[in-house]
Scaffold this motif. Structure first.
Motif, short mmCIF file in Angstrom:
data_model
loop_
_atom_site.label_atom_id
_atom_site.label_comp_id
_atom_site.label_asym_id
_atom_site.label_seq_id
_atom_site.Cartn_x
_atom_site.Cartn_y
_atom_site.Cartn_z
N SER A 46 0.83 -1.20 0.00
CA SER A 46 0.00 0.00 0.00
C SER A 46 0.87 1.25 0.00
O SER A 46 0.63 2.20 -0.76
N HIS A 47 1.89 1.24 0.83
CA HIS A 47 2.81 2.38 0.88
C HIS A 47 3.52 2.57 -0.45
O HIS A 47 3.60 3.69 -0.98
N ASP A 48 4.04 1.49 -1.00
CA ASP A 48 4.73 1.56 -2.29
C ASP A 48 3.83 2.09 -3.39
O ASP A 48 4.26 2.89 -4.23
N ARG A 50 1.23 4.04 -3.10
CA ARG A 50 0.96 5.46 -2.90
C ARG A 50 2.16 6.30 -3.33
O ARG A 50 2.00 7.37 -3.89
N VAL A 51 3.35 5.79 -3.05
CA VAL A 51 4.56 6.52 -3.43
C VAL A 51 4.71 6.53 -4.95
O VAL A 51 4.98 7.55 -5.56
#
Length: 195
Positions: A46-48, A50-51
């Motif tokens: 999820s973080h990746d 979004r980035v």
């Protein structure tokens, strides 16, 4: 004894998450609830995403693989098969009333069928065939739809403060006809094979 569905592999879960149209908090929470054993990997992905601002879907050369992953995701965690199309979807308002007239039944009977409030096995085969022809699907598809759990009408869903539950018990077709005050002549017409 209940049978459990086989556990979805981590790679498939991550692929399914990546092809979601939106990677917001609700999507993340849904995946974490469905696959708590993969929580760390899902959060990292999820973080990746979004980035990077894009999903893994672009990495697929084969559109079929992408579509299969998307179908698997959309079906994960739900008891309702996605292949049981709503035969009444195209009939709303005046066209729904016209369909009831064409089938020669009160709208309350058609509403009960639409909302899957009828025990599928109690619907007379001749009437099921008549309905299937009218909604342009096979009898098997219609029966598969009717065998699914009851649904909550869209208007109720829209007006409710909280998510309404489909807690209505299914009824036998004869009971539905009786409660809809169908006349003996109408019943005879319903049980006949002719259209």
């Amino acid at each position: 004894m209940t049978t459990q569905e086989p556990e979805m592999p981590l790679e498939d879960v991550l692929l399914a998450f990546s092809v979601e149209p939106v990677h917001d908090r609700d999507t993340l929470d849904r995946y974490l609830a469905l696959y708590p054993q993969y929580a760390e990997d899902i959060v990292l992905l999820s973080h990746d995403l979004r980035v990077e601002g894009r999903g893994i879907a672009e990495a697929f050369e084969d559109e079929d693989d992408f579509q299969n992953a998307l179908k698997q995701l959309r079906g994960a965690g739900t008891a309702e098969p996605r292949n049981a199309a709503n035969p009444f979807e195209a009939f709303r308002g005046a066209s729904f009333a016209a369909l009831a007239d064409r089938l020669r039944v009160p709208r309350s009977v058609l509403i009960a069928l639409r909302d899957r409030l009828v025990i599928a096995s109690t619907v007379p085969p001749a009437f099921a065939a008549r309905v299937a022809r009218a909604v342009r699907m096979s009898v098997a598809e219609l029966v598969a739809y009717l065998e699914l759990p009851p649904v909550v009408a869209g208007a109720v869903n829209y007006k409710a403060d909280a998510k309404p539950a489909a807690d209505a018990a299914k009824v036998a077709f004869d009971s539905l006809l009786d409660s809809s005050q169908v006349t003996p002549e109408q019943k005879a017409d319903i049980y006949e094979a002719s259209d």
